[in-house]
Design a protein around this motif. Structure first.
Motif, PDB file in Angstrom:
ATOM      1  N   ILE A   1     -36.964 -75.878  90.707  1.00 29.96           N
ATOM      2  CA  ILE A   1     -36.915 -74.948  91.848  1.00 29.96           C
ATOM      3  C   ILE A   1     -38.074 -75.246  92.808  1.00 29.96           C
ATOM      4  CG2 ILE A   1     -37.123 -72.500  92.530  1.00 29.96           C
ATOM      5  CD1 ILE A   1     -34.530 -72.899  91.060  1.00 29.96           C
TER       6      ILE A   1
ATOM      7  N   SER B   1     -37.503 -78.441  94.696  1.00 25.76           N
ATOM      8  CA  SER B   1     -36.451 -78.259  95.717  1.00 25.76           C
ATOM      9  C   SER B   1     -37.021 -77.544  96.944  1.00 25.76           C
ATOM     10  CB  SER B   1     -35.280 -77.435  95.141  1.00 25.76           C
ATOM     11  OG  SER B   1     -34.721 -78.109  94.050  1.00 25.76           O
TER      12      SER B   1
ATOM     13  N   MET C   1     -37.482 -78.969 100.994  1.00 28.16           N
ATOM     14  CA  MET C   1     -37.082 -78.303 102.228  1.00 28.16           C
ATOM     15  C   MET C   1     -38.272 -78.200 103.186  1.00 28.16           C
ATOM     16  SD  MET C   1     -33.905 -77.604 102.372  1.00 28.16           S
ATOM     17  CE  MET C   1     -33.669 -76.267 103.550  1.00 28.16           C
TER      18      MET C   1
ATOM     19  N   ALA D   1     -38.996 -81.670 104.597  1.00 24.54           N
ATOM     20  CA  ALA D   1     -38.005 -82.060 105.610  1.00 24.54           C
ATOM     21  C   ALA D   1     -38.234 -81.301 106.921  1.00 24.54           C
ATOM     22  CB  ALA D   1     -36.597 -81.797 105.088  1.00 24.54           C
TER      23      ALA D   1
ATOM     24  N   GLY E   1     -40.008 -88.320 105.110  1.00 21.74           N
ATOM     25  CA  GLY E   1     -38.887 -88.961 104.403  1.00 21.74           C
ATOM     26  C   GLY E   1     -39.323 -89.477 103.037  1.00 21.74           C
TER      27      GLY E   1
ATOM     28  N   VAL F   1     -39.718 -86.527 100.707  1.00 20.11           N
ATOM     29  CA  VAL F   1     -38.407 -85.996 100.277  1.00 20.11           C
ATOM     30  C   VAL F   1     -37.825 -86.871  99.165  1.00 20.11           C
ATOM     31  CG1 VAL F   1     -36.003 -85.737 101.037  1.00 20.11           C
ATOM     32  CG2 VAL F   1     -37.839 -84.770 102.413  1.00 20.11           C
ATOM     33  N   LEU F   2     -37.915 -88.197  99.325  1.00 13.77           N
ATOM     34  CA  LEU F   2     -37.366 -89.091  98.298  1.00 13.77           C
ATOM     35  C   LEU F   2     -38.198 -89.056  97.015  1.00 13.77           C
ATOM     36  CD1 LEU F   2     -36.088 -92.188 100.305  1.00 13.77           C
ATOM     37  CD2 LEU F   2     -34.745 -90.624  98.906  1.00 13.77           C
TER      38      LEU F   2
ATOM     39  N   LYS G   1     -37.270 -84.725  90.606  1.00 14.58           N
ATOM     40  CA  LYS G   1     -36.212 -83.822  90.110  1.00 14.58           C
ATOM     41  C   LYS G   1     -35.282 -84.562  89.141  1.00 14.58           C
ATOM     42  CE  LYS G   1     -35.132 -82.188  94.312  1.00 14.58           C
ATOM     43  NZ  LYS G   1     -34.342 -81.501  95.341  1.00 14.58           N
TER      44      LYS G   1
ATOM     45  N   TYR H   1     -34.173 -96.470 104.503  1.00 15.28           N
ATOM     46  CA  TYR H   1     -34.487 -95.353 105.411  1.00 15.28           C
ATOM     47  C   TYR H   1     -35.566 -95.743 106.417  1.00 15.28           C
ATOM     48  CZ  TYR H   1     -36.358 -90.913 107.063  1.00 15.28           C
ATOM     49  OH  TYR H   1     -36.795 -89.893 107.869  1.00 15.28           O
TER      50      TYR H   1
ATOM     51  N   ARG I   1     -28.232 -77.060 106.367  1.00 16.42           N
ATOM     52  CA  ARG I   1     -29.202 -77.397 105.316  1.00 16.42           C
ATOM     53  C   ARG I   1     -29.461 -76.247 104.353  1.00 16.42           C
ATOM     54  NH1 ARG I   1     -34.375 -80.517 107.919  1.00 16.42           N
ATOM     55  NH2 ARG I   1     -33.397 -82.556 108.149  1.00 16.42           N
ATOM     56  N   THR I   2     -29.578 -75.038 104.917  1.00 15.83           N
ATOM     57  CA  THR I   2     -29.941 -73.898 104.070  1.00 15.83           C
ATOM     58  C   THR I   2     -28.866 -73.639 103.013  1.00 15.83           C
ATOM     59  OG1 THR I   2     -31.022 -72.995 106.013  1.00 15.83           O
ATOM     60  CG2 THR I   2     -30.791 -71.526 104.135  1.00 15.83           C
TER      61      THR I   2
ATOM     62  N   ALA J   1     -29.182 -76.253 100.431  1.00 19.93           N
ATOM     63  CA  ALA J   1     -30.378 -76.018  99.606  1.00 19.93           C
ATOM     64  C   ALA J   1     -30.098 -74.903  98.601  1.00 19.93           C
ATOM     65  CB  ALA J   1     -31.562 -75.638 100.491  1.00 19.93           C
TER      66      ALA J   1
ATOM     67  N   THR K   1     -28.271 -76.259  95.830  1.00 16.45           N
ATOM     68  CA  THR K   1     -29.134 -76.988  94.889  1.00 16.45           C
ATOM     69  C   THR K   1     -29.680 -76.026  93.838  1.00 16.45           C
ATOM     70  OG1 THR K   1     -29.776 -78.478  96.677  1.00 16.45           O
ATOM     71  CG2 THR K   1     -31.183 -78.481  94.730  1.00 16.45           C
ATOM     72  N   ILE K   2     -30.139 -74.859  94.293  1.00 15.47           N
ATOM     73  CA  ILE K   2     -30.663 -73.844  93.367  1.00 15.47           C
ATOM     74  C   ILE K   2     -29.559 -73.402  92.403  1.00 15.47           C
ATOM     75  CG2 ILE K   2     -31.736 -71.542  93.206  1.00 15.47           C
ATOM     76  CD1 ILE K   2     -33.492 -73.651  94.615  1.00 15.47           C
TER      77      ILE K   2
ATOM     78  N   VAL L   1     -28.947 -83.789  93.052  1.00 20.25           N
ATOM     79  CA  VAL L   1     -30.363 -83.802  93.469  1.00 20.25           C
ATOM     80  C   VAL L   1     -30.735 -85.123  94.156  1.00 20.25           C
ATOM     81  CG1 VAL L   1     -31.121 -82.124  91.728  1.00 20.25           C
ATOM     82  CG2 VAL L   1     -31.399 -84.563  91.261  1.00 20.25           C
TER      83      VAL L   1
ATOM     84  N   PHE M   1     -28.180 -84.710  97.857  1.00 22.93           N
ATOM     85  CA  PHE M   1     -28.608 -83.692  98.832  1.00 22.93           C
ATOM     86  C   PHE M   1     -29.729 -84.184  99.757  1.00 22.93           C
ATOM     87  CE2 PHE M   1     -31.769 -80.170  99.394  1.00 22.93           C
ATOM     88  CZ  PHE M   1     -31.166 -79.572 100.494  1.00 22.93           C
ATOM     89  N   PRO M   2     -30.855 -84.715  99.231  1.00 18.51           N
ATOM     90  CA  PRO M   2     -31.913 -85.145 100.156  1.00 18.51           C
ATOM     91  C   PRO M   2     -31.493 -86.287 101.073  1.00 18.51           C
ATOM     92  CG  PRO M   2     -32.499 -85.685  97.877  1.00 18.51           C
ATOM     93  CD  PRO M   2     -31.269 -84.858  97.824  1.00 18.51           C
ATOM     94  N   VAL M   3     -30.688 -87.216 100.543  1.00 19.10           N
ATOM     95  CA  VAL M   3     -30.308 -88.380 101.373  1.00 19.10           C
ATOM     96  C   VAL M   3     -29.374 -87.957 102.503  1.00 19.10           C
ATOM     97  CG1 VAL M   3     -29.104 -90.610 101.355  1.00 19.10           C
ATOM     98  CG2 VAL M   3     -30.657 -90.025  99.488  1.00 19.10           C
TER      99      VAL M   3
ATOM    100  N   LEU N   1     -31.281 -84.142 104.198  1.00 16.44           N
ATOM    101  CA  LEU N   1     -32.688 -83.951 104.569  1.00 16.44           C
ATOM    102  C   LEU N   1     -33.340 -85.127 105.284  1.00 16.44           C
ATOM    103  CD1 LEU N   1     -34.135 -82.064 101.439  1.00 16.44           C
ATOM    104  CD2 LEU N   1     -33.165 -81.114 103.537  1.00 16.44           C
ATOM    105  N   LEU N   2     -32.953 -86.355 104.951  1.00 15.74           N
ATOM    106  CA  LEU N   2     -33.625 -87.500 105.588  1.00 15.74           C
ATOM    107  C   LEU N   2     -33.237 -87.556 107.060  1.00 15.74           C
ATOM    108  CD1 LEU N   2     -33.427 -90.419 102.988  1.00 15.74           C
ATOM    109  CD2 LEU N   2     -35.358 -88.917 103.514  1.00 15.74           C
TER     110      LEU N   2
END
Lengths: 89, 185
Positions: free
Chosen positions: A15, A18, A22, A25, A38, A41-42, A48, A84, B57-58, B61, B64-65, B175, B178-180, B183-184
């Protein structure tokens, strides 16, 4: 206070990672370098994935397999990072 | 000669070997998809960034939780079953499956929002990958929900271990996905 068990600690870590993803980002909108956010984030995605493999899937009890999976995942995330960052070099 | 010989590499692996073969196969498929997504992005990073700005995004996210918590419940179910707490294990599996349904509902709302904006897989290469990767993942969520309910019914510890491992694979893919995709920038 009762100490949370290993699975609960893993869930809390997931959690937190995660939430940090956010936040990282969102830093782009505050003028932070996109390459830095970036990468963060990766890196958090990798963390995770490692937690899920170790704790949820039980590789913490199989160190050889855990090392192999961690190595493969790290290489994969480095490839993603390279793809990226390439347009921004 | 040692009284307790070291376990072989295969014996050290937790759970069922075939489940691990499936997990590795799925990771390779999704991994190739994510790498292809970023490789195609090289040709149009600005277009990909603009397309990504249409994603919610939200909501993703929150999903994800939802999946992380669902995976936690599936892992706890196995733990409780090994302690012979069958009812607790079954309830945890059903709750994990219910969270899987929550994930799909949120995903459905997201797809409906894209459709309302007139966004299809043909709008931009970004959306082709978006629908392909998230749709294929959602298909695995559906399969995972059925597997969780099946092992809640046939609740032998080995069954739960295999079912939970499949669900953790779905979690693991998300997991990374989602970021790729979301978020990126």
């Amino acid at each position: 206070m009762m100490k949370p068990d290993t699975l609960t600690r893993a869930w809390i870590a997931l959690i937190v990672f995660s939430a940090l993803s956010m936040v990282a980002a969102g830093l782009v909108n505050n003028g932070f370098d996109q390459r830095l956010t970036g990468s963060l984030v990766l890196a958090l995605a990798l963390l995770k994935a490692r937690v899920i493999l170790s704790r949820y899937l039980g590789l913490a009890d199989a160190p050889s397999w855990r090392r192999g999976f961690n190595l493969a995942l790290t290489l994969f995330c480095l490839i993603l990072l390279g793809l990226y960052l390439f347009p921004q070099i | 000669m040692s009284a307790n010989p070291q376990p072989s590499l295969l014996e050290e692996l937790p759970g069922d070997l075939m489940m691990w073969v499936l997990i590795v196969s799925e990771l390779l498929i999704f991994g190739a998809g994510l790498a292809a997504f970023l490789a195609v992005r090289l040709s149009d990073p600005a277009g990909f960034a603009e397309a990504q700005s249409h994603l919610h995004r939200t909501g993703a996210a929150f999903n994800t939780i939802v999946l992380i918590t669902s995976g936690y419940l599936a892992a706890k179910a196995l733990h409780w079953r090994t302690l012979a707490k069958r009812t607790a294990a079954r309830m945890a599996l059903v709750a994990a499956a219910a969270l899987g349904v929550v994930f799909l509902v949120i995903k459905g709302v997201e797809y409906a929002d894209k459709a309302a904006q007139g966004i299809t897989y043909e709008t931009h290469p970004f959306f082709m990958f978006y629908y392909l990767l998230t749709g294929f993942h959602a298909f695995h969520v559906v399969a995972g929900i059925l597997v969780l309910l099946l092992v809640a019914w046939r609740d032998a510890p080995d069954n739960i271990e295999i079912g939970a491992a499949f669900w953790h694979m779905v979690d693991l893919v998300w997991v990374l996905l989602f970021p790729v995709v979301y978020l990126l920038a």
